[in-house]
Design a protein around this motif. Structure first.
Motif, mmCIF file in Angstrom:
data_model
loop_
_atom_site.group_PDB
_atom_site.id
_atom_site.type_symbol
_atom_site.label_atom_id
_atom_site.label_comp_id
_atom_site.label_asym_id
_atom_site.label_seq_id
_atom_site.Cartn_x
_atom_site.Cartn_y
_atom_site.Cartn_z
ATOM 1 N N ALA A 167 35.740 36.650 74.963
ATOM 2 C CA ALA A 167 36.014 35.846 73.781
ATOM 3 C C ALA A 167 36.551 36.708 72.647
ATOM 4 C CB ALA A 167 34.743 35.130 73.334
ATOM 5 N N ASP A 168 37.685 36.297 72.066
ATOM 6 C CA ASP A 168 38.217 36.968 70.883
ATOM 7 C C ASP A 168 38.014 36.112 69.642
ATOM 8 O OD1 ASP A 168 40.173 35.147 71.993
ATOM 9 O OD2 ASP A 168 41.622 35.961 70.574
ATOM 10 N N GLY A 169 37.285 35.023 69.802
ATOM 11 C CA GLY A 169 36.978 34.132 68.693
ATOM 12 C C GLY A 169 35.833 33.214 69.077
ATOM 13 N N PRO A 170 35.379 32.379 68.174
ATOM 14 C CA PRO A 170 34.249 31.494 68.445
ATOM 15 C C PRO A 170 34.546 30.475 69.542
ATOM 16 C CG PRO A 170 34.636 31.689 66.084
ATOM 17 C CD PRO A 170 35.819 32.306 66.763
ATOM 18 N N GLN A 171 33.505 30.116 70.270
ATOM 19 C CA GLN A 171 33.594 29.087 71.306
ATOM 20 C C GLN A 171 32.393 28.164 71.173
ATOM 21 O OE1 GLN A 171 33.884 31.035 75.123
ATOM 22 N NE2 GLN A 171 35.806 32.084 74.614
ATOM 23 N N GLN A 172 32.589 26.896 71.547
ATOM 24 C CA GLN A 172 31.499 25.933 71.482
ATOM 25 C C GLN A 172 31.536 25.022 72.704
ATOM 26 O OE1 GLN A 172 28.818 25.094 69.833
ATOM 27 N NE2 GLN A 172 28.868 26.687 68.236
ATOM 28 N N TYR A 173 30.400 24.377 72.939
ATOM 29 C CA TYR A 173 30.274 23.451 74.063
ATOM 30 C C TYR A 173 29.325 22.344 73.643
ATOM 31 C CZ TYR A 173 29.065 21.671 78.721
ATOM 32 O OH TYR A 173 28.857 20.869 79.811
ATOM 33 N N SER A 174 29.668 21.117 73.989
ATOM 34 C CA SER A 174 28.822 19.977 73.645
ATOM 35 C C SER A 174 28.768 19.025 74.828
ATOM 36 C CB SER A 174 29.380 19.266 72.407
ATOM 37 O OG SER A 174 28.503 18.261 71.949
ATOM 38 N N LYS A 175 27.616 18.436 75.029
ATOM 39 C CA LYS A 175 27.409 17.561 76.188
ATOM 40 C C LYS A 175 26.592 16.347 75.774
ATOM 41 C CE LYS A 175 24.867 17.712 80.613
ATOM 42 N NZ LYS A 175 24.197 18.627 81.587
ATOM 43 N N GLN A 284 32.426 29.330 62.105
ATOM 44 C CA GLN A 284 32.166 30.673 62.627
ATOM 45 C C GLN A 284 33.359 31.597 62.364
ATOM 46 O OE1 GLN A 284 30.779 28.989 66.671
ATOM 47 N NE2 GLN A 284 29.823 30.993 66.573
ATOM 48 N N TYR A 285 34.542 31.085 62.581
ATOM 49 C CA TYR A 285 35.751 31.880 62.363
ATOM 50 C C TYR A 285 35.887 32.286 60.903
ATOM 51 C CZ TYR A 285 40.693 33.035 61.857
ATOM 52 O OH TYR A 285 41.876 33.664 61.546
ATOM 53 N N ARG A 286 35.604 31.374 60.012
ATOM 54 C CA ARG A 286 35.705 31.670 58.580
ATOM 55 C C ARG A 286 34.714 32.744 58.168
ATOM 56 N NH1 ARG A 286 34.374 27.541 55.039
ATOM 57 N NH2 ARG A 286 35.782 28.402 53.481
ATOM 58 N N GLY A 287 33.621 32.876 58.929
ATOM 59 C CA GLY A 287 32.626 33.900 58.628
ATOM 60 C C GLY A 287 32.939 35.190 59.362
ATOM 61 N N THR A 288 32.278 35.380 60.506
ATOM 62 C CA THR A 288 32.450 36.638 61.243
ATOM 63 C C THR A 288 33.735 36.678 62.046
ATOM 64 O OG1 THR A 288 31.197 35.732 63.107
ATOM 65 C CG2 THR A 288 29.968 36.934 61.419
ATOM 66 N N GLY A 289 34.240 35.515 62.490
ATOM 67 C CA GLY A 289 35.370 35.498 63.406
ATOM 68 C C GLY A 289 36.639 36.105 62.860
#
Length: 296
Positions: A167-175, A284-289
């Motif tokens: 991963a070079d950036g944030p990832q998410q998953y929802s179910k 997440q990207y706006r913060g650490t990403g």
């Protein structure tokens, strides 16, 4: 039913070549259910549990090499930083006992549209390495799913490894499920930001005959983020962009009505998950990403 039990990968490939109809079994969390309910009675079962290389993983400079039988528990415990989307998806798989047994190779082999790993693999842009006595080949994840519970494997091929870019950036998953545990997905959604290429990838599960990407939604969002200078500024994504992204993601679905949910509900739920996962990943990207290489 005959039970084939090779001691090495080479023996497994030879057995599969000799018996192309043999059904591989590793975790057994899918095939044993079908056998126990007498929905399937294969002539041969090919036991892969003695094949150590299928339970190995390696983190390289750019990619993770994930053996087909690496249990979901190991992904959760050891690869959360490198494969955050897949780690989140692994958390939603059934029970601790099944997470200790099942692996991504089983999801890929079964190719059920409801498999929990598929949206994360699509969003990450994985490649599946398969092998036979004839040699090995790499199948891009976008080309792997061929129909309802059908994949791109030839009859004599076995899944060896899944190659996934770190991963070079944030990832998410929802179910969405009918309860909080031990549940087959009503629908699922994965999203990955790729700041190095300034692109977004998605994955949708249990809302079409196969796992699919919301390509129109991706193209819209990629253009909107680029034209609006969002990657550079890290400013908040506007509600209108998020709404359009969600509507396009919903439009990528081709669901059915079944005992777990209606087609109308699945489309609606995918849109909601798309909007929410976009919000989570972008925060997440706006913060650490944004400190990642190529994103600043």
């Amino acid at each position: 039913m005959d039970f084939l039990r090779p001691a090495s990968w080479e023996e497994a490939l030879a057995a599969k070549a000799e018996h192309p109809t043999a059904v591989p079994i590793a975790g057994g969390t899918d095939i044993m259910v079908e056998i126990n309910f007498d929905h399937r009675r294969p002539e041969y079962l090919l036991d892969l549990n003695r094949i150590e290389l299928l339970r190995e993983w390696e983190v390289g400079e750019e990619n993770v090499r994930l053996g087909a039988s690496v249990p979901y528990t190991q992904i959760m415990e050891n690869l959360r930083a490198e494969l955050p989307g897949l780690a989140l998806a692994s958390h939603t798989v059934a029970s601790p006992q099944i997470r200790n047994r099942g692996g991504v190779g089983g999801n890929l082999g079964t190719a059920s549209p409801a498999g929990d790993a598929h949206p994360a693999l699509l969003a990450a842009g994985a490649e599946v390495e398969v092998e036979s006595v004839r040699g090995s080949r790499f199948i891009p994840i976008d080309e792997f799913y061929k129909g309802v519970k059908r994949n791109a494997l030839e009859p004599d091929e076995l899944i060896k490894t899944v190659h996934i870019k770190k991963a070079d950036g944030p990832q998410q998953y929802s179910k969405v499920g009918t309860r909080n545990a031990m549940v087959i997905a009503v629908c699922a959604f994965g999203l990955a930001l790729h700041p190095e290429t300034r692109t977004v990838r998605t994955g949708i599960g249990s809302a079409a005959p196969t796992p699919v990407r919301a390509t129109a939604a991706e193209e819209f969002l990629n253009a909107a983020l680029e034209e609006g200078g969002f990657w550079e500024s890290g400013k908040i994504i506007t509600p209108s962009i998020a709404k359009q992204f969600a509507e396009l993601a919903s439009g990528a679905c081709n669901p059915i009505d079944d005992v777990r949910g209606t087609a109308k509900y699945r489309r609606h739920a995918v849109g909601i998950m798309a909007r929410r996962t976009l919000g989570w990943t972008w925060e997440q990207y706006r913060g650490t990403g944004r400190t990642l290489e190529g994103a600043a």
